[in-house]
Write an enzyme that holds these catalytic residues in place. Structure first.
Site, PDB file in Angstrom:
ATOM      1  N   ASP A 127      58.916 -29.557 -14.337  1.00  0.00           N
ATOM      2  CA  ASP A 127      58.016 -30.280 -13.429  1.00  0.00           C
ATOM      3  C   ASP A 127      57.120 -31.144 -14.319  1.00  0.00           C
ATOM      4  O   ASP A 127      56.150 -30.653 -14.894  1.00  0.00           O
ATOM      5  CB  ASP A 127      57.184 -29.283 -12.617  1.00  0.00           C
TER       6      ASP A 127
ATOM      7  N   GLU B 122      62.223 -33.030 -11.817  1.00  0.00           N
ATOM      8  CA  GLU B 122      61.809 -33.658 -10.570  1.00  0.00           C
ATOM      9  C   GLU B 122      61.878 -35.176 -10.726  1.00  0.00           C
ATOM     10  O   GLU B 122      61.425 -35.744 -11.701  1.00  0.00           O
ATOM     11  CB  GLU B 122      60.388 -33.232 -10.193  1.00  0.00           C
TER      12      GLU B 122
ATOM     13  N   ASP C 109      52.492 -25.617 -10.974  1.00  0.00           N
ATOM     14  CA  ASP C 109      53.488 -26.297 -11.820  1.00  0.00           C
ATOM     15  C   ASP C 109      54.540 -25.324 -12.342  1.00  0.00           C
ATOM     16  O   ASP C 109      55.685 -25.703 -12.582  1.00  0.00           O
ATOM     17  CB  ASP C 109      52.797 -26.987 -12.998  1.00  0.00           C
TER      18      ASP C 109
END
Lengths: 189, 189
Positions: A8, A69, A142
């Site tokens: 992330d 991501e 996160d």
């Protein structure tokens, strides 16, 4: 066994989650960590620090695939440039080691782990906890997000049941919708 | 002698320009090159390729400083994410070699080389040609832009004349304005 690294990306907080996938959908936690840099440091120092951290993770766990991501320019303008810079560093490092990279949209990830493409942070965290059999929700968000991205990558490989889609569970329906949305034209390949 | 590497980051075209600065404002061209990647390649391959190219330039020319165009989220949304990713790779690579990095806004660069913060591509290219004493304008525009960024960095070190600013040339006025604008709060340090 397949080792999957989920990332992330972010400048202030960079989440990394490593899972192992056995037969079928069996997955287990290997490692989760959040690397931070201070907004007071200059940008090259922050990116240099994250670059070393990602290299350390790649070296230590030798993932078979890196899932990241996908960053959209429409998102939060205050943070998106730093996020894109960190993702660029991660993509280049994975490529340098010959590790395939997979990009996942936030809605794909939410649909995969919660069955709902617009799930909130708490829902994602709770499902990550349940799927990996953890004692608590990984913190900060996160950390949970990085694991959710890795789980999405693990499950994607299994594929969706073909045929009678009227028999889909809500989770499968959301997943199909997210997959279809991910195939639409977008800003970046 | 100071060696300065200017980088105009981009996914499809990455411009790099190397100049040497002697005493005062004396500068000369060392190398200019534009690295390209195909939009048909996947993003990790493109970033991996640019990463190797930038490393090659750092290795070959050992710059004392790297100057990079600052990326803004407000710019062209179609290309800004890739630009940010390439800039992230460049910043991390420079930091890994302990080379200081300087970020320059487009208007700073235009003001430094043309005396006008909103100069067009042609004006920038013509001034780069004149300043470096080249036979023609470096092509494509990314090559001229990378050199313009390096020239801006070279001249910044000299500093502006203090005192009676009513005696400023138009170039110095534009430069002061661009410097002041660059000090205003922005999205990214």
């Amino acid at each position: 066994m397949t080792t999957i690294l989920g990332i992330d990306p972010g400048l202030t907080r960079l989440g990394v989650g490593v899972i192992k996938q056995g037969a079928g959908r069996t997955i287990s936690l290997v490692h989760v960590e959040v690397f931070t840099t201070s907004p007071d440091s200059d940008i090259s120092e922050r990116l240099g620090s994250h670059s070393r951290s990602i290299e350390g993770i790649l070296e230590r766990f030798s993932p078979d695939v890196v899932a990241l991501e996908r960053v959209f320019a429409q998102h939060n303008l205050r943070t998106v440039m730093g996020t894109a810079q960190v993702s660029g560093v991660a993509l280049a490092l994975a490529h340098a080691r010959g590790i395939p990279v997979s990009l996942r949209t936030p809605s794909e990830v939410k649909a995969a782990v919660t069955g709902y493409g617009r799930a909130g942070k708490n829902q994602v965290g709770s499902m990550v906890q349940a799927i990996l059999g953890l004692d608590s929700i990984p913190q900060p968000a996160d950390a949970a997000d990085a694991l959710a991205i890795a789980i999405t990558e693990a499950w994607r490989g299994v594929g969706l049941p073909k045929g009678n889609s009227s028999a889909d569970t809500p989770a499968l329906k959301a997943w199909r919708e997210a997959e279809a949305a991910a195939k639409r034209p977008r800003l970046q390949k």
